[in-house]
Structure formats: C-alpha cells, structure tokens
Design an enzyme around this catalytic site. Structure first.
Site, PDB file in Angstrom:
ATOM      1  N   LYS A  99      11.399 -11.573   1.705  1.00  0.00           N
ATOM      2  CA  LYS A  99      10.973 -10.224   2.068  1.00  0.00           C
ATOM      3  C   LYS A  99       9.543 -10.236   2.614  1.00  0.00           C
ATOM      4  O   LYS A  99       9.248  -9.627   3.645  1.00  0.00           O
ATOM      5  CB  LYS A  99      11.067  -9.320   0.838  1.00  0.00           C
ATOM      6  CG  LYS A  99      10.963  -7.850   1.089  1.00  0.00           C
ATOM      7  CD  LYS A  99      11.133  -7.062  -0.214  1.00  0.00           C
ATOM      8  CE  LYS A  99      12.490  -7.287  -0.838  1.00  0.00           C
ATOM      9  NZ  LYS A  99      12.705  -6.434  -2.030  1.00  0.00           N
ATOM     10  N   LYS A 111       9.055 -12.603  -9.551  1.00  0.00           N
ATOM     11  CA  LYS A 111       9.716 -11.460 -10.172  1.00  0.00           C
ATOM     12  C   LYS A 111       9.678 -11.657 -11.674  1.00  0.00           C
ATOM     13  O   LYS A 111       9.631 -12.778 -12.174  1.00  0.00           O
ATOM     14  CB  LYS A 111      11.167 -11.345  -9.704  1.00  0.00           C
ATOM     15  CG  LYS A 111      11.732  -9.937  -9.806  1.00  0.00           C
ATOM     16  CD  LYS A 111      11.216  -9.048  -8.685  1.00  0.00           C
ATOM     17  CE  LYS A 111      11.871  -7.675  -8.694  1.00  0.00           C
ATOM     18  NZ  LYS A 111      11.503  -6.868  -7.533  1.00  0.00           N
TER      19      LYS A 111
END
Length: 476
Positions: A99, A111
């Site tokens: 991304k 994450k």
C-alpha cells in the site's frame, strides 16, 4: 481468565494475500527466490501479559508484525478484536508494505493487534490494558517514531493512540520526536486535521479519479460521473460512514443500501447517511430505523443491484459462495481483504471491475505520513505561507477591480484572498496521492500490451517500487 485467540482459520487471509501476489509476480522479473522474501515478515513479536481486573488475573495476547523495513519507519494500524491472530496480522503487515509503495509513501509495512473484545471492558480497564500493551511493544523496539509507528484500526481510535503516546513519552522523555510514535492522535495532542476521515475521503477521491477516465468507466459497463450512481455500503464504521457521507453530500451519489451486522437498510430513493449514523449512535443498531426497508439477512444485500459496491468492514465478506451472485459492475475495497482470492477469480471472470484495497483504502496511511512529517518537523503545515497567500490574494483582487472598474463579488473575493487552512493542504495532498496512484496503476495495467486487472497491476506496481536490495538479500 484469558482473552486468548481463537484457532486460526486454515488458509485464511494470509494465503489469499500470497496468492494475489503470486498472480502479480508473473508480470515482474525478480531474482530467483526473491518472491519468498516478499511473502515473509521480517519479524513478528508475540506478547502475553497478565493484568488484574475485577478481582482476577486476566491474560492478554497481542502481536506486532513487521513485513518490511526497506524504508523506515514501518507503518501500520493496531486493531483490538477477538478475531486477531498472528496469520492475519502478518498478512495485513504485507498489505501495508504494498500500500505504501503504491501511493509513494516512504514507509515499510507493519501491523499489530490485541486479541480482545473492547465492548467487554470499561474505559479505565481499556486504558490499563492499552498502556500495558504499548509498554510491551516499546520495550522490544516495536514502538518508536524512528522504527515502528502504529495508527488506529478496527477497535481502536484517537483515544487509544493518545494513551499509547503518553505511555511512550513517559518511557522515553528524552526523545524530542515522541509525538511521532503514533498517528491518528487527537488534534490537540499533535494529530492531523483530516486524519479521522482520511480513509473514507481516500475512497471518495479514488472513485472520483476513476470516473475521470471515460474509457475505464465504459469498460466497467458504466457511464457519466458519480452523480446519481447507486451505491451499497457494507459497514458504516469510520471508513464506510465517511466514504458514503462524502459521496452523497459532495458528489451526488445515491446510497441505496447500508449493511450492518444485525441486518441491512434498503431504499432505492436513497438513504440519508447522516440520519442512519445518528440513529445508530443513539440506538446501537439499525434495527427499527423508520425510513427504509429492513433486511434481516444483511449479507444478501451484497447481491442487490447497484452501480458501486463498497465493502468497508472486515476481510472475507465476498467469498466463493456468494461471488457469483454479486451484480455490482464496480467494487471498491474500503476494507482490507474483503474479497477472497477465490471470489476475486470468479469476479474477474465475470468482468467485474475491482479497485483493490492496497490502493483504494490507502488514504489513511497517506495522511498518517503527513501527520508524522508534521510531528518530526515540529511545525504545522501552512504556518509560514498562509498570510502571504492572503496578501497576494488581496493584491490580485485589487488589480482586478482597478482594471475592470467593478467591485469583485463577495464569493469570488473570499475565495481569492483566503489562505489555505491546514486541513485544506491535507486534503489537497491526499487528493493528489490518490489521483497519481490511480493513473500509474491504469498506465501499468495496459503497458506493453498488457490487459491486467487493477489488483494485479497494483501489486505488480508495488513490487517494482520496493527496493529488494534493502530486503536483506545478502547484497553488501
């Protein structure tokens, strides 16, 4: 008592991401074995910690995965959910790497998550748990403005980021950049105006850019602009709400369906997004909402006729069992991984156009980048030039009036002399990032005679932008 993770799902999200990457890697030349480096996380931290609550000791388990440090810091959200597990955390970290590469933000991918149901704990308990989790991450080098920067995700928001910020500050008071250890903070604690709405706003900008390309619109079996387009939104959380609200109020789209956990609302005339949101805030559900037809099997509304479908909740809502029934010619993934690999194959075979998550929902990380830069530079955007812009605007208005001999209309005068607010600059930067990224994906998918779908092109574009030499392939 323990808030322990449930068993991981076989194959699940991580495998879906790997399969989608494999499809894209056929379009990119890599060194032998480099694909395995792209699929592997650099590091994954698992922590378990006990906290005494309500007269008993409860144990909580959390993770922070770092997929790539080809650029620093590694960036990615922190979610609090009873479904959090290591596989999904690592898959989401990989998505963050791709991304960031697509929207050209200089971050690696990370994450994190804590296996917990936040609805089962009060505010003070959540603060205690969040601060303890933050300490566990910081002491192991997984929380720092220089190396790893979390942001809000499912189950977290500005409140949790404020607690994490304060915890880090108390641990490292000598770090003058401590405010940059998280993004998505409250504005008065160093947050960025426009960050709360950023992912939803990014969805709006992505759709706007898509509809600026008539050939792409026609290929999806659509025509014209966003105005009047019938949209179904699955999930009216932060992302779904802001995307639907902006598309309705600013682009004239018609929100004909809203899907929530307990069911869905349908109204072909168009639902008022703001009214539905206010009703949900008051009642905690869409049940009983008076101005629409209620469908108790909300998932079935995914297959209702519409122009644009926006899955904006969790992963895997469109799968092999319901993909064939999807009628929307255009899907934009506001959530991470809402379409499984098998469903993606089915939809591609049907000719459904999909704007993938690794592009479409990148608005959050774009504005997080702006916030992080602001925190490290210790100055708000626009502070140096705003009044200069206003003065120049006044000179332009004066010149126009002198040459024309007429008074400038009030609305024109106001627009010409108004200096940009910080939120204006943030939205401008986000709009530019989403526009340029779409144009580059569209160019890549047709380059050299290729006819790739958007997802394959986006993954392939991301891979070409990642410096594989810095993935520690042994080239020194």
């Amino acid at each position: 008592m323990s808030d322990q993770p449930t068993a991981t799902r076989s194959g699940s999200f991580q495998q879906n991401v790997a399969l989608m990457l494999d499809r894209a890697l056929k379009e990119v030349k890599l060194e032998p074995g480099a694909d395995r480096a792209l699929k592997s996380c650099n590091a994954t931290l698992q922590v378990s910690f006990p906290i005494k609550l309500r007269g008993e000791v409860r144990t909580f388990t959390g993770w922070r995965a770092v997929h790539s440090t080809h650029r620093l810091p590694a960036k990615g959200g922190l979610r609090f959910s009873p479904t959090v597990d290591q596989d999904d955390t690592e898959a989401l970290a990989a998505l963050m790497t791709y991304k960031c590469a697509i929207v050209d933000v200089p971050f690696g991918g990370s994450k994190g998550g804590l296996c917990i149901d936040p609805t089962q704990y009060d505010r003070d308990e959540m603060e205690l748990i969040t601060r303890r989790f933050a300490r566990e991450l910081a002491r192991r080098g997984f929380l720092s403005p220089a190396t790893n920067v979390p942001a809000p995700d499912v189950g977290t928001g500005q409140r949790e980021m404020a607690w994490i910020l304060d915890t880090y500050k108390n641990l490292y008071p000598e770090d003058i950049n401590y405010v940059g250890c998280v993004t998505g903070k409250p504005v008065d604690l160093g947050g960025m105006p426009g960050r709360l709405e950023a992912t939803g706003r990014g969805i709006q900008y992505a759709l706007r850019e898509f509809f600026r390309h008539p050939a792409e619109v026609q290929a999806a079996g659509l025509q014209g602009s966003l105005e009047g387009k019938r949209i179904i939104v699955q999930g009216l959380g932060n992302v779904g709400y802001h995307a639907a609200k902006f598309l309705q109020e600013e682009d004239g789209a018609r929100i004909v369906g809203i899907i929530e956990r307990e069911g869905a609302l349908i109204d072909e005339r168009g639902l008022s997004v703001e009214a539905v949101r206010c009703y949900m805030n008051e009642h905690g559900t869409v049940l009983g909402y008076p101005d629409a037809r209620f469908v108790d099997k909300g998932a079935s509304v995914l297959a209702e006729d519409c122009d644009v479908l926006i899955p904006a909740a969790l992963e895997g809502v469109i799968h092999k069992d319901n993909a064939e029934s999807i009628r929307a010619p255009l899907i934009i993934e506001a959530a991470n991984g809402p379409i499984t690999y098998e469903a993606d194959e089915i939809l591609r075979g049907k000719g459904t156009v999909i704007l993938p998550d690794i592009y479409a929902n990148a608005g959050g990380v774009v504005v997080s980048y702006f916030e992080w830069i602001r925190n490290l530079s210790h100055i708000r955007f626009g502070r140096l030039q705003r009044r200069l812009d206003e003065t120049r605007g006044e000179h332009i208005v004066s010149a126009l009036e002198m040459m024309s001999g007429e008074k400038t209309p009030a609305w024109m005068r106001e627009n010409l002399i108004r200096g940009a607010e910080e939120v204006d600059l943030v939205r401008s930067g986000l709009d530019d990032a989403m526009r340029v990224a779409f144009q580059e994906i569209a160019r890549f998918r047709r380059e050299g005679g290729r006819h790739l779908d958007y997802r394959t092109a986006a993954y392939a574009l991301a891979v070409t932008r990642i410096n594989l030499g810095s993935l520690d392939l042994g080239a020194y």
